[in-house]
Write a protein that holds these residues in place. Structure first.
Motif, PDB file in Angstrom:
ATOM      1  N   SER A  42       0.840  -1.200   0.000  1.00  0.00           N
ATOM      2  CA  SER A  42       0.000   0.000   0.000  1.00  0.00           C
ATOM      3  C   SER A  42       0.870   1.244   0.000  1.00  0.00           C
ATOM      4  CB  SER A  42      -0.941   0.008   1.209  1.00  0.00           C
ATOM      5  OG  SER A  42      -0.203   0.105   2.413  1.00  0.00           O
ATOM      6  N   SER A  43       0.257   2.384  -0.229  1.00  0.00           N
ATOM      7  CA  SER A  43       1.003   3.626  -0.361  1.00  0.00           C
ATOM      8  C   SER A  43       0.811   4.513   0.856  1.00  0.00           C
ATOM      9  CB  SER A  43       0.552   4.376  -1.615  1.00  0.00           C
ATOM     10  OG  SER A  43      -0.823   4.696  -1.538  1.00  0.00           O
ATOM     11  N   GLY A  44       1.666   5.534   0.955  1.00  0.00           N
ATOM     12  CA  GLY A  44       1.544   6.521   2.009  1.00  0.00           C
ATOM     13  C   GLY A  44       0.775   7.733   1.528  1.00  0.00           C
ATOM     14  N   SER A  45       0.902   8.832   2.279  1.00  0.00           N
ATOM     15  CA  SER A  45       0.198  10.072   1.959  1.00  0.00           C
ATOM     16  C   SER A  45       1.198  11.123   1.496  1.00  0.00           C
ATOM     17  CB  SER A  45      -0.558  10.588   3.184  1.00  0.00           C
ATOM     18  OG  SER A  45      -1.507   9.637   3.624  1.00  0.00           O
ATOM     19  N   ALA A  46       0.972  11.673   0.328  1.00  0.00           N
ATOM     20  CA  ALA A  46       1.884  12.663  -0.253  1.00  0.00           C
ATOM     21  C   ALA A  46       2.109  13.810   0.725  1.00  0.00           C
ATOM     22  CB  ALA A  46       1.326  13.184  -1.571  1.00  0.00           C
TER      23      ALA A  46
END
Length: 601
Positions: free
Chosen positions: A53-57
């Motif tokens: 999963s990805s993080g928050s920009a």
């Protein structure tokens, strides 16, 4: 302020445009290496870090301006006190200078058989622009390493923490100005007794104070310390066997009502003023699931999660696919196992913990120091405090609901949300003064020419109380003392003597003359039974009052928050599951006495 958008824009525009031509649209660092695009802590564009999963920009260290200006730790040496460092690693070797020590055999190669220390070193100062791996926060900084965790004698501690073999002061340009300590302990009971009478602790305190204030011709050094990884549970050893320690309430395992199960103020080395204690953030800009917290946390910094379901750190690993964290075989982290982007398994995507938050902070400190090497260590700390970012701003703290001894439903503000103290500093027990903000600290360093006034440390000021702590009652035991000396506070230490047979029930608060309330020991901390009745000369630290004035009335309050509904459990697969603290305290507790010590100027 977002200085990178408007400071010296004209002078760096051409360089920026030229650099961007050679970088991917996902990340626009000036120099890139094959794995830099997944190092979200440097520039978070929503990467996965090779996880699922990805993080928050935008949730990163904010180093764009420093990157463009080439302010990246040049001339600052960082000591990695850890499992060792593979100083011949191709992504580290060009930044390694003389001074490393193998504390087992006396050689100058601090062999790392685990990989932890090597990963830490990579986060601090892996080389940039060499087409290998990623880069460090301060890729121009110098590195030395020690395998202290393999040989923890007093002599090894002194050598690794800055007191050289000839007991000289640190004045050479290659001596460390930053010490990274990504290690710690998780005591299952308070460390009781006057630590100033313990020869080793007293020696360590003296050495750290001297090096912090007097090394490098008076500019000093900074010791960075990880807060710990025991928010939800921890491990302890009983008769040589490892047990998991966990909370239990409402017929639910791991239920601690959102409160930290282990407070960072329990570990003695985390309560000394000379250690800058750091909690850990994940790639979403929130507290990492494991991170210990407390009023002694100074800053928060990226540490990531576990690199499988959520991003961890991408950094250096031991070379080869047979050792370290990245070895042959399948793994949920797509970097691992001999991948196309790292066929030799020389890098890792699963480094995490406050062990990662600390070196990211150490790299940030080296960066700020390199912007203005003339600044002393305390002033650098101050710049980090004044520029810290209010991360996770909507976090409201933790409210604890419990039933009083008389059956009344009570609600207690057990950990306040973000508070602004009387000096204008934001503080949260989870995040300290806020997240590390490199660009703003660098900009301030460039234009700071005056150091903080000389540090003053008050004597311990004691007060005898002998006040009853009623069971499961918000009234608590309360005492006030007047402090005559008027300092601008940098930190406050509290020492307590309390009789109580269920310490997990107790919350300890300290309120300043300005009315700022700091929870220095949170309720439901996961102590085991058999704590010899309470706290004896136990020391706790708070940065909640940073910048306030010390003169006036300080108030302590000790509250019992449980009439016996919660427990602490211990588990070992071979031995079984056992309860401790299962019976409520038969007698009310007693706040016997307390003392304050102020650090300030």
């Amino acid at each position: 302020m977002n200085y990178k958008k408007n400071i010296l824009a004209v002078s760096i525009l051409a360089a920026t445009c030229a650099a961007n031509a050679n970088t991917s649209p996902e990340q626009n660092l000036v120099k890139r290496d094959p794995l830099t695009f997944q190092q979200w802590h440097l520039q978070n564009t929503g990467q996965t870090g090779f996880s699922l999963s990805s993080g928050s920009a935008g949730e990163d260290l904010n180093l764009d301006f420093a990157d463009r200006m080439g302010i990246k730790g040049r001339g600052i040496t960082v000591s990695v006190i850890d499992t060792g460092v593979e100083i011949s690693h191709p992504d580290l070797k060009n930044n390694v200078v003389a001074g490393s020590k193998n504390l087992i055999d006396g050689s100058d190669y601090p062999v790392d058989t685990h990989g932890h220390g090597t990963a830490v070193a990579g986060l601090i100062a892996a080389e940039e622009g060499n087409n290998l791996g990623g880069r460090g926060v301060a890729p121009y900084a110098n590195l030395i390493g020690f395998n202290f965790l393999s040989e923890q004698s007093v002599e090894s501690w002194m050598l690794s923490h800055g007191l050289g073999e000839d007991f000289r002061a640190l004045d050479r340009f290659t001596d460390p100005r930053v010490f990274n300590q990504s290690y710690g302990s998780t005591p299952s009971a308070p460390v009781n007794g006057d630590l100033s009478l313990d020869p080793r602790f007293a020696l360590e305190e003296t050495v750290m104070q001297d090096i912090t204030l007097n090394s490098h011709w008076g500019r000093g050094s900074i010791y960075v310390k990880s807060a710990g990884n025991s928010f939800a549970s921890y491990s302890t050893y009983i008769q040589g066997q490892r047990f998991l320690v966990l909370p239990y309430e409402g017929n639910a395992f791991f239920n601690n009502q959102g409160l930290p199960f282990h407070n960072a103020n329990i570990t003695p080395s985390n309560t000394t003023f000379w250690n800058l204690v750091v909690s850990s953030l994940n790639a979403e800009g929130k507290l990492a699931s494991y991170s210990s917290v407390g009023s002694n946390v100074f800053l928060s910094s990226p540490g990531g999660e576990y690199g499988q379901d959520k991003p961890a750190m991408v950094t250096v690993d031991l070379t080869g696919c047979e050792q370290g964290m990245n070895v042959s075989g399948t793994h949920k982290n797509s970097l691992h196992g001999g991948s196309e982007v790292d066929p030799n398994c020389d890098f890792t995507g699963v480094m995490n913990g406050t062990s990662s938050a600390a070196p990211n902070t150490a790299g940030a400190i080296a960066t700020v120091m390199s912007a203005n090497p003339g600044l002393d260590a305390r002033t650098v700390r101050h710049l980090l405090a004044t520029t810290a970012r209010k991360v996770d701003p909507q976090h409201n703290g933790v409210n604890l609901n419990f039933e009083s001894a008389t059956g009344e439903a009570l609600s207690y503000d057990a950990i306040p949300g973000w508070q602004t103290n009387a000096a204008g500093y934001n503080f949260h027990n989870f995040y300290g003064l806020g997240a590390v903000n490199i660009d703003d600290a660098v900009y301030k360093a460039l234009f700071t020419s005056v150091s903080l006034p000389e540090l003053q440390i008050t004597d311990w000021q004691p007060t005898t109380v002998n006040a009853t702590i009623p069971d499961a009652d918000l009234t608590g035991a309360q005492s006030t003392m007047a402090v005559a000396q008027n300092l601008t506070v940098e930190a406050v230490q509290l020492k307590v003597n309390i009789d109580h047979t269920r310490l997990r029930d107790l919350a300890i608060e300290l309120t300043s003359p300005s009315g700022t309330r700091s929870v220095v020991m949170s309720a439901r901390t996961g102590f085991l039974g058999g704590t010899d009745g309470g706290y004896t000369d136990a020391i706790m630290l708070s940065h909640h009052f940073y910048g306030e004035q010390s003169q006036g009335d300080w108030t302590i309050k000790v509250i019992d928050t449980d009439k016996g509904s919660s427990q602490t459990l211990i588990y070992n697969a071979g031995v079984g599951l056992f309860g401790t603290n299962s019976s409520n305290n038969a007698d009310a507790g007693l706040l016997k006495d307390w003392s304050l010590r102020i650090y300030g100027h």
